[in-house]
Design an enzyme around this catalytic site. Sequence first.
Site, PDB file in Angstrom:
ATOM      1  N   CYS A   1       0.854  -1.182   0.000  1.00  0.00           N
ATOM      2  CA  CYS A   1       0.000   0.000   0.000  1.00  0.00           C
ATOM      3  C   CYS A   1       0.894   1.237   0.000  1.00  0.00           C
ATOM      4  CB  CYS A   1      -0.874  -0.040   1.270  1.00  0.00           C
ATOM      5  SG  CYS A   1      -1.883   1.410   1.570  1.00  0.00           S
ATOM      6  N   GLY A   2       0.386   2.324  -0.536  1.00  0.00           N
ATOM      7  CA  GLY A   2       1.123   3.577  -0.476  1.00  0.00           C
ATOM      8  C   GLY A   2       1.394   4.022   0.957  1.00  0.00           C
TER       9      GLY A   2
END
Length: 163
Positions: free
Chosen positions: A36-37
């Site tokens: 995930c970012g």
Amino acid sequence: MGSVYDFSVQGIDGGEMSLAQFQGNVLLLVNVASKCGLTPQYEGLQKLQEQYATRGFSVIGLPCNQFADQEPGSEVEIKTFCSTQYGVTFPMASKLEVNGPARHPLYQFLAGEEAAFPGDITWNFEKFLVGRNGEVVHRFSPKVTPDSDEMKSSIEAVLNAQA
């Protein structure tokens, strides 16, 4: 309504991880993901663990693959990634569901209709701060980073108020 100490999750190494073992501690429960970012928040979560552990605080990582398939790996892969990339030492659960019909009972307590802060989990790295009595005292959006003033001041306030 009970407390978080009434729940158990599957530990990342297998076996049951009863949250009752953390009774009397301040907890930060976080649904985490490796792809995930926001994954770099692991670094800040580990720093919180190191900074406050001696005062009766623990982060608990709760991997979830419900958001854009961002936690696709096995428990072994997740644990290896967290320890090698971010030096994670805080307790981790096996993957669980935080929303929908298969929502884990812990998340029903944290975010269900009767919860202190109801509403579906919006994304990876949503955080719940739990006081020493097992009650949820704050819910943080995924955008609130572990190193933010808001996060640290909230943790400090709960640790100081319930010492």
